[in-house]
Design an enzyme around this catalytic site. Sequence first.
Site, mmCIF file in Angstrom:
data_model
loop_
_atom_site.group_PDB
_atom_site.id
_atom_site.type_symbol
_atom_site.label_atom_id
_atom_site.label_comp_id
_atom_site.label_asym_id
_atom_site.label_seq_id
_atom_site.Cartn_x
_atom_site.Cartn_y
_atom_site.Cartn_z
ATOM 1 N N ARG A 24 29.690 2.282 3.972
ATOM 2 C CA ARG A 24 30.069 2.910 5.250
ATOM 3 C C ARG A 24 28.880 2.992 6.198
ATOM 4 N NH1 ARG A 24 32.612 8.463 3.861
ATOM 5 N NH2 ARG A 24 30.875 8.406 2.431
ATOM 6 N N ASN A 42 36.170 5.618 3.398
ATOM 7 C CA ASN A 42 36.578 5.216 2.055
ATOM 8 C C ASN A 42 38.052 5.512 1.878
ATOM 9 O OD1 ASN A 42 34.038 4.368 1.183
ATOM 10 N ND2 ASN A 42 33.468 6.386 0.457
#
Length: 102
Positions: A24, A42
């Site tokens: 990320r 996620n």
Amino acid sequence: MGTSPRVGRVEAVVRGRVQGVGFRVFVAREARRRGLVGWVRNGSDGAVRIVVEGPDAQLDGLLEILHDGPPAAWVKGVEVVRGRAAGGFAEFEIQSGGHGGD
């Protein structure tokens, strides 16, 4: 007067070993560097989900690097849906999702 670049939207799902490896943060850094807006998070299924908008050329560049990811990642596949930009994003952000850590 020149023409302005086409602005699009990409919704991507990245599968493989992509959680808990800094994916990320990697995506956010690269998206911001390219002047893109949207989010990354996620998924509860172990994937990473990305919604990003900006000039098509910059989106293409981001899509290319998703197949590699950060050094600790192993990308099995990237599913991509392209469309028109919907707007509504002020910046690119990391959202919490189905998995707490990165």
